[in-house]
Motif scaffolding. Structure first.
Motif, PDB file in Angstrom:
ATOM      1  N   ASP A  56      -9.981   2.498   7.005  1.00 38.64           N
ATOM      2  CA  ASP A  56      -8.573   2.980   6.385  1.00 38.64           C
ATOM      3  C   ASP A  56      -8.408   4.339   6.894  1.00 38.64           C
ATOM      4  O   ASP A  56      -9.168   5.114   7.011  1.00 38.64           O
ATOM      5  CB  ASP A  56      -8.732   2.982   4.963  1.00 38.64           C
ATOM      6  CG  ASP A  56      -8.702   1.634   4.425  1.00 38.64           C
ATOM      7  OD1 ASP A  56      -8.333   0.659   5.070  1.00 38.64           O
ATOM      8  OD2 ASP A  56      -9.169   1.497   3.213  1.00 38.64           O
ATOM      9  N   ASN A  59      -6.422   7.155   2.111  1.00 41.80           N
ATOM     10  CA  ASN A  59      -6.701   6.610   0.604  1.00 41.80           C
ATOM     11  C   ASN A  59      -5.752   6.353  -0.341  1.00 41.80           C
ATOM     12  O   ASN A  59      -5.742   6.493  -1.463  1.00 41.80           O
ATOM     13  CB  ASN A  59      -7.787   7.737   0.229  1.00 41.80           C
ATOM     14  CG  ASN A  59      -6.824   9.157  -0.058  1.00 41.80           C
ATOM     15  OD1 ASN A  59      -5.910   9.475   0.469  1.00 41.80           O
ATOM     16  ND2 ASN A  59      -7.574   9.974  -1.044  1.00 41.80           N
ATOM     17  N   LYS A  60      -4.362   5.896   0.236  1.00 36.22           N
ATOM     18  CA  LYS A  60      -3.283   5.692  -0.542  1.00 36.22           C
ATOM     19  C   LYS A  60      -3.703   4.388  -1.613  1.00 36.22           C
ATOM     20  O   LYS A  60      -3.358   4.603  -2.762  1.00 36.22           O
ATOM     21  CB  LYS A  60      -2.046   5.354   0.309  1.00 36.22           C
ATOM     22  CG  LYS A  60      -1.614   6.524   0.968  1.00 36.22           C
ATOM     23  CD  LYS A  60      -0.268   6.134   1.635  1.00 36.22           C
ATOM     24  CE  LYS A  60       0.327   7.404   2.744  1.00 36.22           C
ATOM     25  NZ  LYS A  60       1.197   6.936   3.507  1.00 36.22           N
ATOM     26  N   TYR A  61      -4.231   3.596  -0.899  1.00 36.52           N
ATOM     27  CA  TYR A  61      -4.231   2.390  -2.015  1.00 36.52           C
ATOM     28  C   TYR A  61      -5.544   2.695  -2.880  1.00 36.52           C
ATOM     29  O   TYR A  61      -4.933   2.531  -4.346  1.00 36.52           O
ATOM     30  CB  TYR A  61      -4.929   1.279  -1.153  1.00 36.52           C
ATOM     31  CG  TYR A  61      -5.124  -0.075  -1.876  1.00 36.52           C
ATOM     32  CD1 TYR A  61      -4.110  -0.821  -2.101  1.00 36.52           C
ATOM     33  CD2 TYR A  61      -6.587  -0.313  -2.495  1.00 36.52           C
ATOM     34  CE1 TYR A  61      -4.275  -1.855  -3.151  1.00 36.52           C
ATOM     35  CE2 TYR A  61      -6.594  -1.693  -2.981  1.00 36.52           C
ATOM     36  CZ  TYR A  61      -5.620  -2.429  -3.248  1.00 36.52           C
ATOM     37  OH  TYR A  61      -5.571  -3.631  -4.126  1.00 36.52           O
ATOM     38  N   PRO A  62      -6.657   3.081  -2.950  1.00 44.56           N
ATOM     39  CA  PRO A  62      -7.362   3.608  -3.979  1.00 44.56           C
ATOM     40  C   PRO A  62      -6.730   4.598  -4.760  1.00 44.56           C
ATOM     41  O   PRO A  62      -6.940   4.695  -6.193  1.00 44.56           O
ATOM     42  CB  PRO A  62      -9.004   4.221  -3.503  1.00 44.56           C
ATOM     43  CG  PRO A  62      -8.375   4.425  -1.979  1.00 44.56           C
ATOM     44  CD  PRO A  62      -7.359   3.524  -1.624  1.00 44.56           C
ATOM     45  N   GLU A  63      -5.989   5.579  -4.428  1.00 46.30           N
ATOM     46  CA  GLU A  63      -5.299   6.498  -5.351  1.00 46.30           C
ATOM     47  C   GLU A  63      -4.385   5.667  -6.120  1.00 46.30           C
ATOM     48  O   GLU A  63      -4.149   5.914  -7.527  1.00 46.30           O
ATOM     49  CB  GLU A  63      -4.484   7.569  -4.304  1.00 46.30           C
ATOM     50  CG  GLU A  63      -5.377   8.527  -3.827  1.00 46.30           C
ATOM     51  CD  GLU A  63      -6.448   9.316  -4.877  1.00 46.30           C
ATOM     52  OE1 GLU A  63      -5.809   9.626  -5.886  1.00 46.30           O
ATOM     53  OE2 GLU A  63      -7.390   9.932  -4.575  1.00 46.30           O
ATOM     54  N   ARG A  64      -3.685   4.802  -5.548  1.00 47.83           N
ATOM     55  CA  ARG A  64      -2.920   4.029  -6.337  1.00 47.83           C
ATOM     56  C   ARG A  64      -3.517   3.167  -7.843  1.00 47.83           C
ATOM     57  O   ARG A  64      -3.087   3.102  -8.707  1.00 47.83           O
ATOM     58  CB  ARG A  64      -2.056   2.991  -5.566  1.00 47.83           C
ATOM     59  CG  ARG A  64      -0.902   3.643  -4.670  1.00 47.83           C
ATOM     60  CD  ARG A  64      -0.224   2.425  -3.699  1.00 47.83           C
ATOM     61  NE  ARG A  64       0.308   1.429  -4.576  1.00 47.83           N
ATOM     62  CZ  ARG A  64       0.836   0.372  -4.157  1.00 47.83           C
ATOM     63  NH1 ARG A  64       0.612  -0.230  -2.721  1.00 47.83           N
ATOM     64  NH2 ARG A  64       1.600  -0.460  -4.730  1.00 47.83           N
ATOM     65  N   VAL A  65      -4.696   2.649  -7.401  1.00 46.21           N
ATOM     66  CA  VAL A  65      -5.460   2.049  -8.147  1.00 46.21           C
ATOM     67  C   VAL A  65      -5.668   3.018  -9.429  1.00 46.21           C
ATOM     68  O   VAL A  65      -5.740   2.551 -10.432  1.00 46.21           O
ATOM     69  CB  VAL A  65      -6.671   1.396  -7.777  1.00 46.21           C
ATOM     70  CG1 VAL A  65      -7.496   0.772  -8.650  1.00 46.21           C
ATOM     71  CG2 VAL A  65      -6.298   0.318  -6.564  1.00 46.21           C
ATOM     72  N   PHE A  66      -6.343   4.072  -8.895  1.00 47.92           N
ATOM     73  CA  PHE A  66      -6.710   5.016  -9.906  1.00 47.92           C
ATOM     74  C   PHE A  66      -5.487   5.700 -11.066  1.00 47.92           C
ATOM     75  O   PHE A  66      -5.755   5.899 -12.006  1.00 47.92           O
ATOM     76  CB  PHE A  66      -7.342   6.345  -9.315  1.00 47.92           C
ATOM     77  CG  PHE A  66      -8.583   6.195  -8.455  1.00 47.92           C
ATOM     78  CD1 PHE A  66      -9.360   5.061  -8.775  1.00 47.92           C
ATOM     79  CD2 PHE A  66      -8.786   6.998  -7.316  1.00 47.92           C
ATOM     80  CE1 PHE A  66     -10.685   4.889  -8.099  1.00 47.92           C
ATOM     81  CE2 PHE A  66      -9.913   6.566  -6.564  1.00 47.92           C
ATOM     82  CZ  PHE A  66     -11.139   5.547  -7.138  1.00 47.92           C
ATOM     83  N   GLU A  85      -8.037  -5.157 -15.071  1.00 47.80           N
ATOM     84  CA  GLU A  85      -8.217  -5.449 -13.660  1.00 47.80           C
ATOM     85  C   GLU A  85      -7.284  -6.339 -13.248  1.00 47.80           C
ATOM     86  O   GLU A  85      -6.668  -6.471 -12.238  1.00 47.80           O
ATOM     87  CB  GLU A  85      -9.756  -5.880 -13.541  1.00 47.80           C
ATOM     88  CG  GLU A  85      -9.968  -6.634 -12.068  1.00 47.80           C
ATOM     89  CD  GLU A  85     -11.490  -7.152 -12.034  1.00 47.80           C
ATOM     90  OE1 GLU A  85     -11.429  -8.347 -11.784  1.00 47.80           O
ATOM     91  OE2 GLU A  85     -12.447  -6.461 -12.400  1.00 47.80           O
ATOM     92  N   THR A  89      -4.351  -6.079 -10.251  1.00 52.30           N
ATOM     93  CA  THR A  89      -4.223  -6.851  -9.395  1.00 52.30           C
ATOM     94  C   THR A  89      -2.999  -7.435  -9.065  1.00 52.30           C
ATOM     95  O   THR A  89      -2.556  -7.925  -8.010  1.00 52.30           O
ATOM     96  CB  THR A  89      -5.520  -7.956  -9.472  1.00 52.30           C
ATOM     97  OG1 THR A  89      -6.643  -7.440  -9.536  1.00 52.30           O
ATOM     98  CG2 THR A  89      -5.677  -8.790  -8.125  1.00 52.30           C
TER      99      THR A  89
END
Length: 290
Positions: A56, A59-66, A85, A89
Motif C-alpha cells: 500500500d 495507510n488511509k484504509y487502516p486509519e478509516r477502520v480505526f 466488525e 465491513t
C-alpha cells in the motif's frame, strides 16, 4: 519560509545540542534493532519496484477502520466485537450499495439471517484460536524467562563453586601467596578470572568495566591479559573494597578480620576472612543487635 525558521540562530541552540546528543544515539540504536532488515546489508535493503508493487502507498484504509472503531466504542460502549466488525465491513465494503443493485436482494438478506448462528459459531472458534495462541505465546515467554533464570543461577553456582575451590583473596599478601602455590600459568590466569567474576557477579562490586576485562585490543586484535595484568585488576578491586566507605559511617567490623565457620562434607571448618563492605539497609539491625 517555515523551514528557514528551523535553522535561524536561537537562544536555545545550546540546549538543543545537548538534547540531540542524548536522543540521537538512542534513536540510532532503536533503528538498528527494529529496522535492521531494511538498512544497508539487510535482506530488504535492495528491494525492487516489482517487490513492492503490492504494498500500500498509504495507510488511509487502516486509519478509516480505526476511526470507525473509536466512534463505535464511544457511541456504543457495550457493542460486541462481532457486531462492530460486521458494521465496519458493511460500511467500508459498500455492501448496501451492492445489495441495492441485486435482483434477489430479499433472498440474500434472508439467507444471511439464517447463517447468523453459523457465523457466531465461527467467530467464537476464531476467538478461541486467538486466545489459545496468546496463552501459548505467554507460556513461551514464561519458559524463556525461567530458562534465563535457571542459567543465571547455574552461572552463580559455578562461580561460587570455583570461589570455594580457590578461596576469596582479600589482600595483596594473600594474592601473592595463592599465586605462588599455583605452578601452572594457565591455572593462575583462571584463578584470577575466578576472583574477578565472583566480585563482579556475586559481590556486584562497583568499579570500572576495564577492571573486569579479561582481554584488551592491541593493534586491532584482541589479546588476553597476562597474569600480571589480571593480578593488578584483582588488587585494584581489593583496594577499592577496603577503602570505599559506605554512604553512612561504616560499621566497626568493616576492614576487620573475622573467623567464620563452614560445613565441608559434614565436617566443621573455620576460616579467616576480612569484612570488605557493609550491606545497605542492614546497619540498623546490626546496631540494634549490639
Amino acid at each position: 519560509m517555515y523551514h528557514e525558521k528551523l535553522v535561524e540562530p536561537s537562544a536555545v541552540d545550546c540546549h538543543v545540542t545537548v538534547i540531540l546528543a542524548v536522543m540521537l544515539p538512542a534513536l540510532a540504536a532503536l533503528i538498528k534493532r527494529q529496522y535492521s532488515d531494511h538498512l544497508p546489508g539487510g535482506k530488504h535493503s535492495n528491494v525492487s519496484e516489482q517487490d513492492t508493487r503490492s504494498v500500500d502507498k498509504h495507510n488511509k484504509y487502516p486509519e478509516r477502520v480505526f476511526s470507525n472503531v473509536d466512534h463505535m466504542l464511544q457511541t456504543r460502549p457495550n457493542v460486541s466485537t462481532l457486531i462492530m466488525e460486521s458494521h465496519i465491513t458493511f460500511c467500508l465494503n459498500k455492501t448496501g450499495e451492492w445489495l441495492s443493485n441485486q435482483e434477489n436482494c430479499d433472498k440474500l438478506i434472508e439467507e444471511s439471517r439464517k447463517n447468523v448462528k453459523k457465523e457466531k459459531l465461527k467467530f467464537k472458534q476464531r476467538e478461541q484460536v486467538i486466545k489459545a495462541k496468546q496463552i501459548e505465546k505467554q507460556n513461551e515467554e514464561f519458559r524463556k524467562k525461567e530458562e534465563m533464570e535457571r542459567r543465571r543461577i547455574e552461572k552463580l553456582e559455578k562461580e561460587t563453586g570455583d570461589m570455594t575451590y580457590y578461596g576469596l583473596w582479600q589482600s595483596e599478601q594473600q594474592v601473592n601467596q595463592k599465586l605462588n602455590e599455583i605452578k601452572s600459568k594457565k591455572e593462575q590466569e583462571e584463578a584470577l578470572r575466578v576472583q574477578l567474576r565472583f566480585r563482579k557477579n556475586v559481590f556486584k562490586q562497583k568499579c570500572d568495566d576495564k577492571v573486569y576485562a579479561f582481554s584488551r585490543v592491541v593493534d586491532g586484535k584482541r589479546v588476553q591479559l597476562s597474569v600480571e595484568e589480571l593480578k593488578a585488576n584483582v588488587l585494584t578491586l581489593i583496594t577499592k573494597a577496603s577503602d570505599s566507605p559506605s554512604p553512612e559511617t561504616p560499621h566497626f567490623l568493616v576492614g576487620k578480620e573475622i573467623e567464620h565457620r563452614f560445613l565441608d562434607d559434614g565436617a566443621s571448618k573455620w576460616y579467616t576472612g576480612k569484612v570488605i563492605s557493609q550491606v545497605l539497609g542492614f546497619r540498623c539491625m546490626v546496631n540494634d543487635f549490639n
